[in-house]
Scaffold this motif. Structure first.
Motif, mmCIF file in Angstrom:
data_model
loop_
_atom_site.group_PDB
_atom_site.id
_atom_site.type_symbol
_atom_site.label_atom_id
_atom_site.label_comp_id
_atom_site.label_asym_id
_atom_site.label_seq_id
_atom_site.Cartn_x
_atom_site.Cartn_y
_atom_site.Cartn_z
ATOM 1 N N ASP A 175 32.576 1.066 68.445
ATOM 2 C CA ASP A 175 32.645 0.480 69.649
ATOM 3 C C ASP A 175 32.098 -0.927 70.036
ATOM 4 O OD1 ASP A 175 33.909 2.846 70.825
ATOM 5 O OD2 ASP A 175 32.026 3.885 70.874
ATOM 6 N N VAL A 176 32.664 -1.780 69.111
ATOM 7 C CA VAL A 176 31.903 -3.339 69.115
ATOM 8 C C VAL A 176 32.729 -3.981 70.060
ATOM 9 C CG1 VAL A 176 32.030 -5.435 68.001
ATOM 10 C CG2 VAL A 176 31.120 -3.354 66.585
ATOM 11 N N PRO A 197 27.297 -8.913 68.487
ATOM 12 C CA PRO A 197 28.071 -8.181 69.557
ATOM 13 C C PRO A 197 27.189 -7.820 70.514
ATOM 14 C CG PRO A 197 27.673 -6.731 67.505
ATOM 15 C CD PRO A 197 27.131 -7.929 67.418
ATOM 16 N N THR A 198 27.966 -7.969 72.098
ATOM 17 C CA THR A 198 27.383 -7.619 73.152
ATOM 18 C C THR A 198 26.945 -6.199 73.268
ATOM 19 O OG1 THR A 198 28.931 -9.241 74.135
ATOM 20 C CG2 THR A 198 27.520 -7.844 75.610
ATOM 21 N N ARG A 199 27.946 -5.333 72.783
ATOM 22 C CA ARG A 199 27.414 -3.833 72.783
ATOM 23 C C ARG A 199 28.106 -3.403 71.424
ATOM 24 N NH1 ARG A 199 28.610 -4.744 77.827
ATOM 25 N NH2 ARG A 199 30.926 -4.450 77.621
ATOM 26 N N GLY A 200 27.718 -2.102 71.192
ATOM 27 C CA GLY A 200 28.183 -1.449 69.916
ATOM 28 C C GLY A 200 27.399 -1.556 68.711
ATOM 29 N N MET A 201 27.736 -1.133 67.649
ATOM 30 C CA MET A 201 26.978 -1.081 66.617
ATOM 31 C C MET A 201 27.813 -1.361 65.149
ATOM 32 S SD MET A 201 24.696 2.353 65.198
ATOM 33 C CE MET A 201 26.130 3.468 65.403
ATOM 34 N N ILE A 202 27.057 -1.969 64.376
ATOM 35 C CA ILE A 202 27.705 -2.034 62.828
ATOM 36 C C ILE A 202 26.927 -1.279 61.932
ATOM 37 C CG2 ILE A 202 28.255 -3.769 61.132
ATOM 38 C CD1 ILE A 202 28.366 -5.822 63.336
ATOM 39 N N ARG A 203 27.682 -0.612 60.988
ATOM 40 C CA ARG A 203 26.934 0.082 60.005
ATOM 41 C C ARG A 203 27.394 -0.507 58.749
ATOM 42 N NH1 ARG A 203 28.534 5.019 62.631
ATOM 43 N NH2 ARG A 203 26.566 5.822 63.836
#
Length: 264
Positions: free
Chosen positions: A20-21, A67-73
């Motif tokens: 959800d980036v 990113p403004t919102r979201g997550m990176i794995r």
């Protein structure tokens, strides 16, 4: 065992995952809730027209944009990327201009900024012979036999050989996720085939590749999966074997330009 080695032991976990980036620049939303994964041993094609958000996405994945919102794995772990940490984790971008110095030798380009040295008293000496041999062997390993010595100048290599050198250099120094931006631009058919051979070798060695190309025939021939980006959103994701080049062309036109299909 390093983080990268641990990650390589689990084929089910993505090497990198965007959840959800969203990326906003003031009132402009360049990326909108993008979900994307790249697994070990696969080539993912990223398809989108100019302005779709591909360049922004690459900059998010390499830590140049937060990113403004979201997550990176990365390797299953949530992380906040910077350019330095992305590179340390094994995320590398290879651009169409190769980032090579033509007047230098193959081995100097291969080890540029990462030269092997040995200490002799207070002085550090370049391990020239070892670096020359390694560069030649790494290129031979992916089928580039025309380079018979690491001392050859890069200026004498073809475009495909130079691109292959840039790719194999990245993986040799720990890249696990390769982001390839128009890697076959301005290359001949033969040179493109050389680059594709290198990409397949990298994929088969367990690396993950995100591949961007405006040439849909090229993209379709090399990827395992296609992600279609439109106005910053992922609008479709499909296995390569489930879609034709013509259908990719149709998808790239956008809904307003797609020809109606005969439903009879």
């Amino acid at each position: 065992m390093s983080v990268m080695e641990e990650a390589a032991t689990s084929a089910s976990d993505p090497l990198i995952e965007l959840c959800d980036v969203t990326m906003e620049f003031g009132a402009m939303r360049a990326l909108d809730r993008v979900n994307l994964t790249v697994h070990s041993g696969e080539v993912v094609g990223l398809l989108g027209d100019n302005g779709a958000g591909k360049s922004t996405l690459l900059k998010v994945m390499t830590g140049y944009h937060q990113p403004t919102r979201g997550m990176i794995r990365v390797f299953g772990n949530s992380t906040k990327l910077s350019p330095a940490s992305a590179r340390a984790l094994g995320i590398e971008t290879v651009y169409q201009d190769f980032a090579l110095i033509e007047e230098l030798s193959v081995w100097r380009n291969f080890f540029l900024g990462k030269e092997l040295r040995r200490r002799v008293g207070p002085v550090q000496i370049l391990r020239r012979g070892e670096m020359c041999q390694i560069a030649q062997e790494e290129l031979a390993r992916i089928g580039i036999e025309r380079v018979t010595s690491g001392n050859q100048r890069v200026a004498g290599l073809s475009g495909g050989e130079r691109q292959s050198l840039a790719i194999i250099r990245a993986t040799f120094f720990g890249a696990r996720v390769l982001l390839l931006d128009e890697p076959t631009a301005a290359l001949s058919v033969r040179e493109t085939a050389r680059v594709f051979s290198t990409i397949r070798a990298v994929r088969d060695a367990g690396h993950g590749v995100l591949y961007i190309d405006h040439n849909l025939t090229h993209l379709h021939s090399i990827v395992d999966r296609v992600v279609i980006l439109e106005h910053g959103r992922v609008v479709n994701e499909v296995r390569r074997d489930d879609v034709t080049v013509e259908e990719l062309v149709d998808a790239l036109r956008g809904p307003e330009m797609r020809e109606p299909r005969d439903e009879r």
